[in-house]
Design a protein around this motif. Structure first.
Motif, PDB file in Angstrom:
ATOM      1  N   SER A   1       1.270  -1.698   0.187  1.00 18.74           N
ATOM      2  CA  SER A   1      -0.244   0.379  -0.120  1.00 18.74           C
ATOM      3  C   SER A   1       0.707   1.476  -0.026  1.00 18.74           C
ATOM      4  O   SER A   1       0.297   2.030  -0.593  1.00 18.74           O
ATOM      5  CB  SER A   1      -0.715  -0.181   1.534  1.00 18.74           C
ATOM      6  OG  SER A   1      -0.197  -0.520   2.298  1.00 18.74           O
ATOM      7  N   MET A   2       1.815   1.109   0.949  1.00 20.01           N
ATOM      8  CA  MET A   2       3.222   2.689   0.463  1.00 20.01           C
ATOM      9  C   MET A   2       3.319   2.619  -0.701  1.00 20.01           C
ATOM     10  O   MET A   2       3.582   3.753  -1.211  1.00 20.01           O
ATOM     11  CB  MET A   2       4.417   2.278   1.433  1.00 20.01           C
ATOM     12  CG  MET A   2       3.776   2.856   3.225  1.00 20.01           C
ATOM     13  SD  MET A   2       5.160   2.394   4.583  1.00 20.01           S
ATOM     14  CE  MET A   2       5.576   1.023   4.209  1.00 20.01           C
ATOM     15  N   SER A   3       3.701   1.955  -1.505  1.00 29.81           N
ATOM     16  CA  SER A   3       4.570   1.545  -2.730  1.00 29.81           C
ATOM     17  C   SER A   3       3.280   1.966  -3.893  1.00 29.81           C
ATOM     18  O   SER A   3       3.821   2.661  -4.339  1.00 29.81           O
ATOM     19  CB  SER A   3       4.897   0.570  -3.259  1.00 29.81           C
ATOM     20  OG  SER A   3       5.318   0.153  -4.723  1.00 29.81           O
ATOM     21  N   ASP A   4       2.471   1.808  -3.972  1.00 30.72           N
ATOM     22  CA  ASP A   4       1.029   2.255  -3.916  1.00 30.72           C
ATOM     23  C   ASP A   4       1.446   3.442  -3.826  1.00 30.72           C
ATOM     24  O   ASP A   4       0.161   4.308  -4.872  1.00 30.72           O
ATOM     25  CB  ASP A   4      -0.488   1.351  -4.547  1.00 30.72           C
ATOM     26  CG  ASP A   4      -0.544  -0.443  -4.530  1.00 30.72           C
ATOM     27  OD1 ASP A   4       1.156  -0.610  -5.506  1.00 30.72           O
ATOM     28  OD2 ASP A   4      -0.991  -1.091  -4.206  1.00 30.72           O
ATOM     29  N   SER A   5       0.863   4.189  -3.169  1.00 26.59           N
ATOM     30  CA  SER A   5       0.582   5.363  -2.671  1.00 26.59           C
ATOM     31  C   SER A   5       1.660   6.034  -3.615  1.00 26.59           C
ATOM     32  O   SER A   5       1.626   7.866  -3.525  1.00 26.59           O
ATOM     33  CB  SER A   5       0.689   5.298  -1.267  1.00 26.59           C
ATOM     34  OG  SER A   5       1.991   5.459  -0.903  1.00 26.59           O
ATOM     35  N   GLY A   6       2.949   6.321  -4.121  1.00 24.76           N
ATOM     36  CA  GLY A   6       3.927   6.352  -4.224  1.00 24.76           C
ATOM     37  C   GLY A   6       4.796   7.163  -3.283  1.00 24.76           C
ATOM     38  O   GLY A   6       5.839   7.675  -3.819  1.00 24.76           O
ATOM     39  N   LEU A   7       4.728   6.286  -2.348  1.00 23.56           N
ATOM     40  CA  LEU A   7       6.420   6.910  -1.669  1.00 23.56           C
ATOM     41  C   LEU A   7       7.990   5.725  -1.973  1.00 23.56           C
ATOM     42  O   LEU A   7       7.289   4.755  -2.439  1.00 23.56           O
ATOM     43  CB  LEU A   7       6.085   5.763   0.059  1.00 23.56           C
ATOM     44  CG  LEU A   7       5.424   6.817   0.444  1.00 23.56           C
ATOM     45  CD1 LEU A   7       5.068   5.809   2.004  1.00 23.56           C
ATOM     46  CD2 LEU A   7       5.615   7.952   1.073  1.00 23.56           C
ATOM     47  N   SER A   8       8.674   5.745  -2.543  1.00 20.35           N
ATOM     48  CA  SER A   8      10.094   5.613  -2.864  1.00 20.35           C
ATOM     49  C   SER A   8      10.326   4.506  -1.575  1.00 20.35           C
ATOM     50  O   SER A   8      10.153   4.603  -0.729  1.00 20.35           O
ATOM     51  CB  SER A   8      11.049   6.552  -2.745  1.00 20.35           C
ATOM     52  OG  SER A   8      11.633   6.427  -1.514  1.00 20.35           O
ATOM     53  N   PRO A   9      10.984   4.072  -2.074  1.00 19.57           N
ATOM     54  CA  PRO A   9      11.291   2.756  -1.808  1.00 19.57           C
ATOM     55  C   PRO A   9      12.655   2.638  -1.008  1.00 19.57           C
ATOM     56  O   PRO A   9      13.067   2.521   0.430  1.00 19.57           O
ATOM     57  CB  PRO A   9      12.183   1.540  -3.289  1.00 19.57           C
ATOM     58  CG  PRO A   9      11.939   2.855  -4.922  1.00 19.57           C
ATOM     59  CD  PRO A   9      11.319   4.000  -4.258  1.00 19.57           C
ATOM     60  N   LYS A  10      13.247   4.016  -0.594  1.00 22.47           N
ATOM     61  CA  LYS A  10      14.362   4.223   0.216  1.00 22.47           C
ATOM     62  C   LYS A  10      13.392   4.453   1.493  1.00 22.47           C
ATOM     63  O   LYS A  10      13.606   4.126   2.652  1.00 22.47           O
ATOM     64  CB  LYS A  10      15.353   5.862  -0.215  1.00 22.47           C
ATOM     65  CG  LYS A  10      15.993   6.013   0.790  1.00 22.47           C
ATOM     66  CD  LYS A  10      16.741   7.626   0.935  1.00 22.47           C
ATOM     67  CE  LYS A  10      18.277   7.354   1.070  1.00 22.47           C
ATOM     68  NZ  LYS A  10      18.834   8.335   1.423  1.00 22.47           N
ATOM     69  N   THR A  11      11.947   5.604   1.280  1.00 21.99           N
ATOM     70  CA  THR A  11      11.575   6.165   2.221  1.00 21.99           C
ATOM     71  C   THR A  11       9.968   4.337   3.238  1.00 21.99           C
ATOM     72  O   THR A  11      10.526   4.437   4.430  1.00 21.99           O
ATOM     73  CB  THR A  11      10.422   6.717   1.710  1.00 21.99           C
ATOM     74  OG1 THR A  11      11.262   7.564   1.246  1.00 21.99           O
ATOM     75  CG2 THR A  11       9.181   7.149   3.055  1.00 21.99           C
ATOM     76  N   ILE A  12      10.048   3.681   2.292  1.00 21.69           N
ATOM     77  CA  ILE A  12       9.708   2.664   2.442  1.00 21.69           C
ATOM     78  C   ILE A  12      10.667   1.322   3.404  1.00 21.69           C
ATOM     79  O   ILE A  12      10.150   0.889   4.983  1.00 21.69           O
ATOM     80  CB  ILE A  12       9.122   1.664   1.489  1.00 21.69           C
ATOM     81  CG1 ILE A  12       7.842   2.423   0.635  1.00 21.69           C
ATOM     82  CG2 ILE A  12       8.489   0.484   1.478  1.00 21.69           C
ATOM     83  CD1 ILE A  12       7.259   2.137  -0.788  1.00 21.69           C
ATOM     84  N   ALA A  13      11.708   1.411   2.749  1.00 23.05           N
ATOM     85  CA  ALA A  13      13.445   0.129   3.641  1.00 23.05           C
ATOM     86  C   ALA A  13      12.955   1.229   4.946  1.00 23.05           C
ATOM     87  O   ALA A  13      13.179   0.835   6.058  1.00 23.05           O
ATOM     88  CB  ALA A  13      14.254   0.634   2.719  1.00 23.05           C
ATOM     89  N   ASN A  14      12.981   2.382   5.294  1.00 25.10           N
ATOM     90  CA  ASN A  14      13.089   3.780   6.854  1.00 25.10           C
ATOM     91  C   ASN A  14      12.074   3.150   7.424  1.00 25.10           C
ATOM     92  O   ASN A  14      12.559   3.047   8.460  1.00 25.10           O
ATOM     93  CB  ASN A  14      13.449   5.390   6.015  1.00 25.10           C
ATOM     94  CG  ASN A  14      14.546   5.153   5.819  1.00 25.10           C
ATOM     95  OD1 ASN A  14      15.517   4.383   5.368  1.00 25.10           O
ATOM     96  ND2 ASN A  14      15.167   6.734   4.694  1.00 25.10           N
ATOM     97  N   ILE A  15      11.633   3.231   6.670  1.00 21.07           N
ATOM     98  CA  ILE A  15       9.735   2.865   7.449  1.00 21.07           C
ATOM     99  C   ILE A  15       9.500   1.431   7.909  1.00 21.07           C
ATOM    100  O   ILE A  15       9.133   1.411   9.447  1.00 21.07           O
ATOM    101  CB  ILE A  15       8.972   3.526   7.243  1.00 21.07           C
ATOM    102  CG1 ILE A  15       8.753   4.974   6.464  1.00 21.07           C
ATOM    103  CG2 ILE A  15       7.066   3.355   7.935  1.00 21.07           C
ATOM    104  CD1 ILE A  15       6.920   5.216   5.740  1.00 21.07           C
ATOM    105  N   HIS A  16       9.532   0.728   7.189  1.00 21.27           N
ATOM    106  CA  HIS A  16      10.233  -0.605   7.799  1.00 21.27           C
ATOM    107  C   HIS A  16      11.046  -0.716   8.348  1.00 21.27           C
ATOM    108  O   HIS A  16      10.829  -2.166   8.973  1.00 21.27           O
ATOM    109  CB  HIS A  16       9.748  -1.446   6.592  1.00 21.27           C
ATOM    110  CG  HIS A  16      10.600  -3.151   6.287  1.00 21.27           C
ATOM    111  ND1 HIS A  16      11.347  -3.648   6.001  1.00 21.27           N
ATOM    112  CD2 HIS A  16       9.570  -4.152   6.596  1.00 21.27           C
ATOM    113  CE1 HIS A  16      11.097  -4.880   6.737  1.00 21.27           C
ATOM    114  NE2 HIS A  16       9.784  -5.080   6.905  1.00 21.27           N
ATOM    115  N   GLY A  17      12.171  -0.033   8.366  1.00 21.30           N
ATOM    116  CA  GLY A  17      13.332  -0.353   9.476  1.00 21.30           C
ATOM    117  C   GLY A  17      12.764  -0.246  10.810  1.00 21.30           C
ATOM    118  O   GLY A  17      12.790  -0.604  12.171  1.00 21.30           O
ATOM    119  N   LEU A  18      12.069   0.877  11.169  1.00 21.73           N
ATOM    120  CA  LEU A  18      11.389   1.434  12.506  1.00 21.73           C
ATOM    121  C   LEU A  18      10.491   0.462  12.412  1.00 21.73           C
ATOM    122  O   LEU A  18      10.759  -0.644  13.409  1.00 21.73           O
ATOM    123  CB  LEU A  18      10.763   2.866  12.299  1.00 21.73           C
ATOM    124  CG  LEU A  18      10.278   2.731  13.431  1.00 21.73           C
ATOM    125  CD1 LEU A  18      10.920   3.156  14.733  1.00 21.73           C
ATOM    126  CD2 LEU A  18       9.155   4.439  13.679  1.00 21.73           C
TER     127      LEU A  18
END
Length: 409
Positions: free
Chosen positions: A140-157
């Motif tokens: 859902s984050m990817s579909d919303s347009g967030l960059s892979p790097k941003t998604i990786a950071n949020i997933h890391g948290l």
């Protein structure tokens, strides 16, 4: 309290699995609520019974999100009945328990929680989060347009928070482990490395007041927050070789106010040698200033704001360098021009590229850039090593030796 409306993981995705709730009245007049569903693999009907209608609705929603798999039903039933901490509560507790981060980092984590975790996963009991939940959330984050790097950071948290939840006994495993993250779809390099000629052209369009700062960034590879926190006391311009010492950087506190604190990591505390050309620029800049005064300031003597520098200095310089004009204001097709628009941070990458081209060892470069691990240095810059590129080209040439294209007819 968990509510059905607060659980929104299915937003933006399509789930064909459906569960239902059947209300029953017991002989003593009390009510029970049975969640009914059919396992998608065995096709057998299963049920979970609750005394509270809201608990039943939450369980129904969770079962629909996970596709009705029986192997997760018991875990869902137990978590809903015992009302353990929610994801928001677990992540918040993890952030509170961190001992090696500054207030700005802690505030950044809270922002990630509020913006990207709480709206989707936040109300779930932390004990019921599964691989399917995390994978759907990532999608859902990817579909919303967030960059892979941003998604990786949020997933890391979230992953770190789940590891803490395991340590605290809230759950037995980390559901984030093994979830594949999106990869960058960019077809061009994510970093921009300037040639010496390109940098000289760009520098010529930078306001003279800020040219010493820009020159230092490309000559040392310092991060923006490190360079703009330098003081004359950090310089040893008469040493052999001349050096500067990085011991601090601009940071934000929990209320987003700026302050000078320690640099990014332990390795970021470092001594950086300076070329003579940069010393000639820094000597008059430091002359007459107190040892603890800012070396670089804006035009009114205050801290240089990165956002304001970008809008009032860097962007106009890029515009002038990429679209040169004649004295009458018309485009000048014959003037030299930049064909790319580097970020300020790309001056750090440019410095690294120039150092590698000059034969600098990657371990030396790691220390100079203040990377905590050599892995960061190699993963970022190893592709620039000229000797390895030349060796690879020679090997490819040997492999092609004797081969030729058939003559065209």
């Amino acid at each position: 309290m968990l509510t059905e409306s607060s659980l929104s993981l299915t937003r933006g995705a399509i789930f064909v699995f459906m569960a239902s709730i059947r209300e029953r009245v017991r002989a003593d007049g009390t009510r029970s609520f049975a969640v009914l569903w059919r396992d998608p693999e065995t096709k057998r009907q299963s049920s979970l019974t609750y005394d509270d209608e809201n608990d039943a609705r939450v369980a129904k929603h969770l079962l629909e999100v996970t596709g009705g798999h029986t192997d997760e039903a018991a875990q869902i039933a137990d978590a809903v009945r015992h009302h353990g901490p929610s994801v928001v509560e677990a992540v918040s507790e993890h952030i509170d328990l961190l001992t090696a981060v500054g207030p700005d980092t802690r505030a950044g984590y809270r922002t990630q929680l509020r913006r990207h975790i709480a709206p989707t996963l936040g109300s779930y009991p932390v004990a019921v989060i599964s691989y399917r939940h995390v994978a759907g959330w990532i999608r859902s984050m990817s579909d919303s347009g967030l960059s892979p790097k941003t998604i990786a950071n949020i997933h890391g948290l979230l992953s770190a928070s789940m590891s803490t939840a395991v340590r605290l006994g809230y759950r037995t495993d980390n559901p984030c482990v093994g979830v594949q993250l999106p990869k960058s779809q960019l077809t061009q390099d994510e970093m921009t490395v300037l040639t010496r000629g390109e940098f000289a052209l760009l520098l010529s369009h930078v306001q003279p007041h800020y040219q010493p700062l820009v020159l230092l960034l490309v000559a040392t590879g310092l991060r923006w927050g490190e360079a703009t926190a330098l003081t004359p006391g950090d310089l040893d311009l008469f040493a052999s070789p001349p050096t500067l010492r990085v011991t601090k950087a601009w940071k934000r506190d929990g209320e987003r106010h700026w302050y000078v604190g320690p640099p990014k990591t332990k390795r970021a505390r470092r001594t950086v040698s300076l070329p003579d050309e940069l010393v000639d620029v820094l000597l008059p800049l430091a002359a007459g200033k107190a040892p603890n005064a800012l070396l670089f300031t804006n035009t009114v003597g205050q801290q240089i704001s990165s956002s304001r520098f970008w809008t009032t200095t860097w962007t106009p310089a890029l515009d002038a360098a990429t679209g040169p004009r004649r004295g009458d204001g018309l485009p000048d097709p014959d003037a030299p021009r930049l064909t790319r628009r580097p970020r300020v941070h790309d001056l750090r990458h440019t410095h690294a590229s120039w150092m590698i081209a000059a034969g600098t060892d990657l371990f030396v470069l790691q220390r100079r850039l203040g990377h905590e691990s050599i892995t960061t240095t190699t993963e970022t810059y190893a592709h620039l090593l000229p000797d390895q590129q030349a060796a690879a080209a020679a090997a490819a040439g040997r492999a092609l030796g004797g081969l030729g294209l058939a003559p065209r007819t």
